[in-house]
Design an enzyme around this catalytic site. Structure first.
Site, PDB file in Angstrom:
ATOM      1  N   ASP A  32      22.494 -35.150   7.007  1.00  0.00           N
ATOM      2  CA  ASP A  32      23.136 -33.853   7.256  1.00  0.00           C
ATOM      3  C   ASP A  32      24.595 -34.028   7.679  1.00  0.00           C
ATOM      4  O   ASP A  32      24.879 -34.419   8.814  1.00  0.00           O
ATOM      5  CB  ASP A  32      22.338 -33.134   8.362  1.00  0.00           C
ATOM      6  CG  ASP A  32      22.957 -31.813   8.740  1.00  0.00           C
ATOM      7  OD1 ASP A  32      22.568 -31.245   9.785  1.00  0.00           O
ATOM      8  OD2 ASP A  32      23.845 -31.339   8.006  1.00  0.00           O
ATOM      9  N   SER A  35      25.920 -31.999  10.998  1.00  0.00           N
ATOM     10  CA  SER A  35      25.571 -32.243  12.409  1.00  0.00           C
ATOM     11  C   SER A  35      25.775 -33.731  12.683  1.00  0.00           C
ATOM     12  O   SER A  35      26.110 -34.489  11.778  1.00  0.00           O
ATOM     13  CB  SER A  35      24.106 -31.848  12.672  1.00  0.00           C
ATOM     14  OG  SER A  35      23.226 -32.735  11.993  1.00  0.00           O
ATOM     15  N   ASN A  37      23.735 -35.673  15.300  1.00  0.00           N
ATOM     16  CA  ASN A  37      22.676 -36.410  16.009  1.00  0.00           C
ATOM     17  C   ASN A  37      21.635 -36.985  15.043  1.00  0.00           C
ATOM     18  O   ASN A  37      21.408 -36.427  13.968  1.00  0.00           O
ATOM     19  CB  ASN A  37      21.945 -35.462  16.979  1.00  0.00           C
ATOM     20  CG  ASN A  37      22.766 -35.244  18.245  1.00  0.00           C
ATOM     21  OD1 ASN A  37      23.633 -34.372  18.292  1.00  0.00           O
ATOM     22  ND2 ASN A  37      22.518 -36.056  19.252  1.00  0.00           N
ATOM     23  N   TRP A  39      17.721 -37.481  15.148  1.00  0.00           N
ATOM     24  CA  TRP A  39      16.530 -37.233  15.961  1.00  0.00           C
ATOM     25  C   TRP A  39      15.284 -37.188  15.089  1.00  0.00           C
ATOM     26  O   TRP A  39      15.349 -36.821  13.918  1.00  0.00           O
ATOM     27  CB  TRP A  39      16.674 -35.960  16.803  1.00  0.00           C
ATOM     28  CG  TRP A  39      16.683 -34.685  16.053  1.00  0.00           C
ATOM     29  CD1 TRP A  39      17.765 -33.978  15.641  1.00  0.00           C
ATOM     30  CD2 TRP A  39      15.535 -33.954  15.597  1.00  0.00           C
ATOM     31  NE1 TRP A  39      17.363 -32.871  14.946  1.00  0.00           N
ATOM     32  CE2 TRP A  39      15.993 -32.815  14.918  1.00  0.00           C
ATOM     33  CE3 TRP A  39      14.158 -34.154  15.694  1.00  0.00           C
ATOM     34  CZ2 TRP A  39      15.151 -31.878  14.344  1.00  0.00           C
ATOM     35  CZ3 TRP A  39      13.304 -33.221  15.134  1.00  0.00           C
ATOM     36  CH2 TRP A  39      13.809 -32.094  14.475  1.00  0.00           C
ATOM     37  N   TYR A  75      18.460 -24.201  17.651  1.00  0.00           N
ATOM     38  CA  TYR A  75      18.499 -23.654  16.287  1.00  0.00           C
ATOM     39  C   TYR A  75      18.824 -22.172  16.399  1.00  0.00           C
ATOM     40  O   TYR A  75      18.847 -21.617  17.468  1.00  0.00           O
ATOM     41  CB  TYR A  75      17.134 -23.746  15.619  1.00  0.00           C
ATOM     42  CG  TYR A  75      16.423 -25.034  15.817  1.00  0.00           C
ATOM     43  CD1 TYR A  75      15.619 -25.238  16.925  1.00  0.00           C
ATOM     44  CD2 TYR A  75      16.556 -26.046  14.898  1.00  0.00           C
ATOM     45  CE1 TYR A  75      14.946 -26.438  17.102  1.00  0.00           C
ATOM     46  CE2 TYR A  75      15.891 -27.250  15.076  1.00  0.00           C
ATOM     47  CZ  TYR A  75      15.082 -27.429  16.176  1.00  0.00           C
ATOM     48  OH  TYR A  75      14.425 -28.611  16.343  1.00  0.00           O
ATOM     49  N   ASP A 214      28.680 -29.311   3.601  1.00  0.00           N
ATOM     50  CA  ASP A 214      27.503 -29.586   4.418  1.00  0.00           C
ATOM     51  C   ASP A 214      26.264 -29.866   3.576  1.00  0.00           C
ATOM     52  O   ASP A 214      25.699 -28.960   2.959  1.00  0.00           O
ATOM     53  CB  ASP A 214      27.234 -28.390   5.350  1.00  0.00           C
ATOM     54  CG  ASP A 214      26.019 -28.624   6.229  1.00  0.00           C
ATOM     55  OD1 ASP A 214      25.472 -27.638   6.766  1.00  0.00           O
ATOM     56  OD2 ASP A 214      25.596 -29.794   6.356  1.00  0.00           O
ATOM     57  N   THR A 217      22.957 -27.763   4.397  1.00  0.00           N
ATOM     58  CA  THR A 217      22.799 -26.333   4.059  1.00  0.00           C
ATOM     59  C   THR A 217      22.535 -26.268   2.564  1.00  0.00           C
ATOM     60  O   THR A 217      23.224 -26.938   1.787  1.00  0.00           O
ATOM     61  CB  THR A 217      24.083 -25.550   4.423  1.00  0.00           C
ATOM     62  OG1 THR A 217      24.243 -25.541   5.848  1.00  0.00           O
ATOM     63  CG2 THR A 217      24.011 -24.108   3.920  1.00  0.00           C
TER      64      THR A 217
END
Lengths: 319, 43
Positions: A32, A35, A37, A39, A75, A214, A217
């Site tokens: 992504d 963003s 992070n 996780w 979110y 992005d 998305t």
């Protein structure tokens, strides 16, 4: 930078496999660029969203270290909470040591329908929740890549063929020349769009607007009025937020052209219309907020995207 | 040298939900907000 937000995009389709820990535990993640992070679910998470995904078990990894800090990622309609730890993350054969990882303890219910287990963020470090270091930043600092850039090729017609390339550009993934576009902001992969035209008429982004490239998305997203205007120009009608078109008229639908940094990036009807057995055909232009645009997978399937931290630029070339 | 991760183009959450007849309920319960990821002050 506070808690980082994340999307609940139900149309996301592309994910890759990474492994974490020693011995390695595998996970499907969305790569992504919107963003920062990394996780994944942990064994301490008993939300429905975690119970149908792979979960990381830190106690079986000899290279895991607990960071002790909490993590929360918000979110649009929920949040993920958890904690941070360090471990070796293997991406495309590259072993990234001491990578900080978010391990979820609770997740939002909608996550249970996502195929991917988690997210691997590739935006700039200032964006990362809890000050975590993004994976690509570690690849660069550990001198694991030849060039401080990565690139994304999304194939449109097959299950396979899409690739994230770390450390450079794959000549097999594009034709023609690469247009290098300077970032307007080094946080997201954010660029300036000069205008959007259909049949030579400016239909949106008149006078320029900001857009984020992005991979996290699925659609091309813009301000509601602009998106409505584009969809009406291509003959789509709004049905519960989906813009539906006649599947038989795709070949007659006009190109939508994004004018960026003095160049034109054409999205033909065959690229912006998605077909599905349940709802027929709908365009890939979706409503967003009040001024920002997102150039998501619909755009990146047309244009091989190169993300250069060395030059703080985005490169675009015909995929 | 380049390090490459093949991406799988899998079934989307929406396709799964539509097959289960849950999409309309899900769509209303979790309205999609593409801008949720992007803080205004940062973008």
């Amino acid at each position: 930078v506070g808690g980082e937000s994340m999307t609940n995009d139900a149309d996301l389709a592309y994910y890759g496999i990474i492994s974490i820990g020693t011995p390695p535990q595998s996970f499907k993640v969305i790569f992504d660029t919107g963003s920062s992070n990394l996780w994944i679910p942990s064994i301490y998470c008993n939300s429905p969203a975690c119970n149908n995904h792979d979960k990381f078990n830190p106690s079986t990894s000899s290279t895991f270290r607990n960071n002790g800090h909490a993590l929360s990622i918000h979110y649009g309609t929920g949040s993920m909470t958890g904690f941070l730890g360090y471990d070796t993350v293997t991406v495309g054969g590259l072993a990234v040591k001491n990578q900080i990882i978010g391990l979820s303890e609770t997740e939002a219910p909608f996550m249970q329908y996502m195929r991917a287990d988690g997210i691997l963020g590739l935006a700039y470090p200032r964006l990362a929740a809890s000050g975590a270091t993004p994976v690509f930043d570690n690849m660069m600092s550990e001198n694991l890549v030849n060039q401080d850039m990565f690139s994304v090729y999304l194939s449109s017609d097959t299950q396979r063929g899409s690739v994230v390339t770390f450390g450079g550009i794959d000549p097999n993934h594009y034709s023609g020349s690469i247009s290098w576009i300077p970032l307007s902001r080094e946080l997201y992969w954010q660029i300036t769009v000069d205008s959007v035209t259909v049949n030579g008429e400016v239909v949106a982004c008149n006078g320029g607007c900001q857009a984020i490239v992005d991979t996290g998305t699925s659609l091309i997203v813009g301000p509601q009025s602009s998106i409505s205007n584009i969809n009406s120009k291509v003959g789509a009608t709004n049905h519960n937020g989906d813009y539906l078109v006649n599947c038989n008229s795709i070949a007659q639908m006009p190109d939508v052209i994004f004018h960026i940094h003095g160049e034109t990036f054409t999205i033909p009807g065959s690229a912006y219309v998605r077909q599905s057995h349940s709802y027929g055909c709908r365009t890939g232009f979706g409503n967003g907020g009040d001024n920002l645009w997102i150039l998501g997978d619909v755009f990146i399937r047309q244009y091989y995207a190169i993300f250069s931290r060395a030059q703080n630029m985005v490169g675009l070339a015909t995929a | 040298c380049l390090f490459q991760v093949p991406l799988e183009k899998g079934k989307t959450a929406r396709e799964t939900l539509e097959e289960q007849g849950l999409w309309e309920e899900y769509r209303l319960k979790y309205p999609y907000n593409p801008m949720a990821k992007f803080e205004d002050s940062f973008a």
